[in-house]
Design an enzyme around this catalytic site. Structure first.
Site, PDB file in Angstrom:
ATOM      1  N   HIS A  94       8.689   6.898   2.870  1.00 25.22           N
ATOM      2  CA  HIS A  94       8.624   5.442   3.006  1.00 25.22           C
ATOM      3  C   HIS A  94      10.000   4.805   3.043  1.00 25.22           C
ATOM      4  O   HIS A  94      10.190   3.785   3.718  1.00 25.22           O
ATOM      5  CB  HIS A  94       7.807   4.838   1.854  1.00 25.22           C
ATOM      6  CG  HIS A  94       6.335   4.885   2.075  1.00 25.22           C
ATOM      7  ND1 HIS A  94       5.551   5.931   1.657  1.00 25.22           N
ATOM      8  CD2 HIS A  94       5.483   4.014   2.680  1.00 25.22           C
ATOM      9  CE1 HIS A  94       4.289   5.704   1.994  1.00 25.22           C
ATOM     10  NE2 HIS A  94       4.214   4.546   2.606  1.00 25.22           N
ATOM     11  N   ASN A  99      -4.305   4.215   4.379  1.00 23.35           N
ATOM     12  CA  ASN A  99      -3.328   4.993   5.160  1.00 23.35           C
ATOM     13  C   ASN A  99      -3.800   6.442   5.272  1.00 23.35           C
ATOM     14  O   ASN A  99      -3.088   7.382   4.896  1.00 23.35           O
ATOM     15  CB  ASN A  99      -1.950   4.906   4.521  1.00 23.35           C
ATOM     16  CG  ASN A  99      -0.837   5.080   5.544  1.00 23.35           C
ATOM     17  OD1 ASN A  99      -1.096   5.408   6.702  1.00 23.35           O
ATOM     18  ND2 ASN A  99       0.399   4.884   5.112  1.00 23.35           N
TER      19      ASN A  99
END
Length: 494
Positions: free
Chosen positions: A378, A347
């Site tokens: 998140h 990521n």
């Protein structure tokens, strides 16, 4: 929870592809996602060929990218896409009305606050038995872009050049964008569904046709025998990434469903399987969970490259590189010999965002604050916080081991190889241990998992931090900024 067989799959997005969903046995949301990305891939090729900078004005390119992006959002998420547009327009108002010294603070608070409220409502209000559409992914990407632009605008208008690091100075935005530029940056069809986040100046240079040219000017082409600048094509990079995408899809359809993470806390499995075998199986199920990320991120990268966006320059061998927006380096992930190396190649664009908006700007405890921000971004599942808090502990322990021990293994090749093998095994198992709660989500299975593993990584990390001396980490990239701020304070005191 999985839906019972035969239950209709409810979604706020388009139901046009529902027959295909039923035929393949894949949730409609996932079918819509893949369909939009494949259509975006075709649109990206068309965009580069027929709406390139030499064929269309910047305004036309901005408008096309924005309108298609809005259509994809509505197709995938239906009325849930309103959340995307509300957040975008709220922050456009902040960008134009807030004072420059506070623009990054207000934008950050509103974007992260709205994202958190949507996380809460989606999970605790709409998830159980009503709607299943997950619109949080695009909202998370837009939050990254909003805060990135706000920080870079603050750097460009509200701070002196000597206060900035080299990277902050390069990416600083000197003028507020127009509404069309702002909407295009946040809602363009290349990145609205799966990202990645990119820097505002890079995106504007791409739209205006300067993106590749600027990178090419960094090379002395006359020394390489060229009379003029080459014209690099992304086709090869796109084809390669589509092959990776296809392999990832096959692995997802075969491995992921056959090796569920939930099995590692099955009572029968725990009773009959020795500890070392459970560690081995943990590695296998973690590997099986990766292909869906490899698929989504590599396809998103290919879409941007197909549009002509993502050129990063020329490597030492003279090969054109199209990895400016790449979100992962699979080889480096699978061969990582340190926790840091693993994180830096997983990521990637989110890690870059965390660095630019948090780590480089945090006055205290940058590592801990960055992990906490990552968890908040998140979502609010408890498993996320178990993962990121454990990640802080393991990161500090891994850093202490590397700083204190690595130099003793560099004297000979066999010692270095032995060190690399041991650290590879330790890194891969540490990552598996850390991310398991991220997949499990809830508290109960997470605690059950940790108990089955005897909390061994937590215990070992704490022992390492207690035994080995911790050297203060030098934040060299922060020094110009910190020194300038100190000078500013001194000048004000005078």
């Amino acid at each position: 929870m999985a839906e019972p067989p035969g239950a209709p799959h409810r979604t706020t997005g388009s139901t046009l592809l529902h027959p295909l969903s039923g035929l393949l046995g894949i949730p409609l949301d996932q079918i819509n996602f893949v369909a939009c990305q494949l259509f975006a891939l075709l649109a990206a090729f068309w965009f580069r060929i027929y709406l390139g900078p030499s064929h269309a004005s910047s305004a036309v390119r901005h408008a096309f990218a924005t309108l298609f992006g809005i259509y994809f959002a509505v197709f995938c998420f239906g009325w849930y896409s309103i959340h995307l547009f509300v957040l975008v327009m709220m922050n456009y108002g902040i960008m134009n009305m807030a004072s420059i010294p506070n623009i990054h603070r207000y934008s950050f608070a509103v974007a992260m606050g709205y994202l958190t409220l949507c996380h809460i409502s989606r999970i605790y209000i709409f998830h159980y038995g009503i709607l299943t559409t997950d619109f949080s992914g695009p909202l998370m990407i837009i939050t990254q872009k909003i805060t990135t632009l706000a920080c870079q605008l603050h750097d460009g208008i509200g701070r002196q050049a000597e206060e900035l690091t080299a990277e902050q100075n390069r990416l600083a935005v000197k003028t507020r964008p127009s509404l069309l530029e702002y909407l295009s940056y946040l809602l363009n069809f290349m990145s609205i569904i799966a990202g990645p986040c990119s820097n505002y100046k890079d995106y504007i240079a791409f739209i205006e046709g300067r993106h590749v040219h600027m990178k090419l000017l960094e090379v002395n082409w006359k020394q390489k025998g060229y009379d003029r600048l080459p014209d690099p094509s992304p086709t090869g990079a796109v084809m390669y990434k589509l092959c990776v995408t296809l392999v990832s899809l096959i692995l997802f359809l075969t491995l992921t469903k056959n090796f569920p993470m939930a099995y590692i806390i099955d009572n029968e499995f725990l009773d009959k399987t020795p500890f070392l075998s459970r560690l081995g199986y943990l590695y296998v199920v973690t590997q099986a969970a990766k292909p869906k990320y490899y698929f989504a991120w590599t396809l998103a990268d290919a879409v941007n490259n197909a549009a002509g966006y993502g050129f990063s320059g020329v490597d030492e061998k003279g090969t054109f590189r199209w990895d400016l927006l790449s979100n992962l380096n699979i080889w480096n992930i699978e061969t990582a010999t340190s926790f840091k190396m693993y994180i830096e190649n997983w990521n990637i664009q989110t890690a870059a965002w965390l660095k630019r908006v948090c780590y480089d700007r945090a006055p205290w405890y940058p590592t801990a604050l960055t992990f906490i921000l990552s968890a908040l971004w998140h979502g609010i599942y408890p498993g996320y916080y178990f993962t990121f808090l454990t990640g802080i502990l393991i990161t500090l322990a891994a850093r202490a081991i590397r700083n204190n021990c690595r130099r003793y293994f560099l004297s000979s090749v066999p010692l270095k190889i032995a060190y690399d093998v041991v650290t590879w095994v330790a890194t891969q198992l540490a990552v598996c241990y850390t991310v398991a709660p991220f997949v499990m989500l809830a508290v109960e299975p997470t605690i059950k998992f940790y108990k089955s593993m005897y909390f061994h990584m937590h215990v070992l990390s704490i022992l390492v931090l207690l035994v080995l001396p911790i050297r203060p980490q030098a934040h060299s990239r922060r020094k110009p900024q910190d020194q300038a701020m100190q000078n500013s304070v001194k000048s004000k005191d005078k």
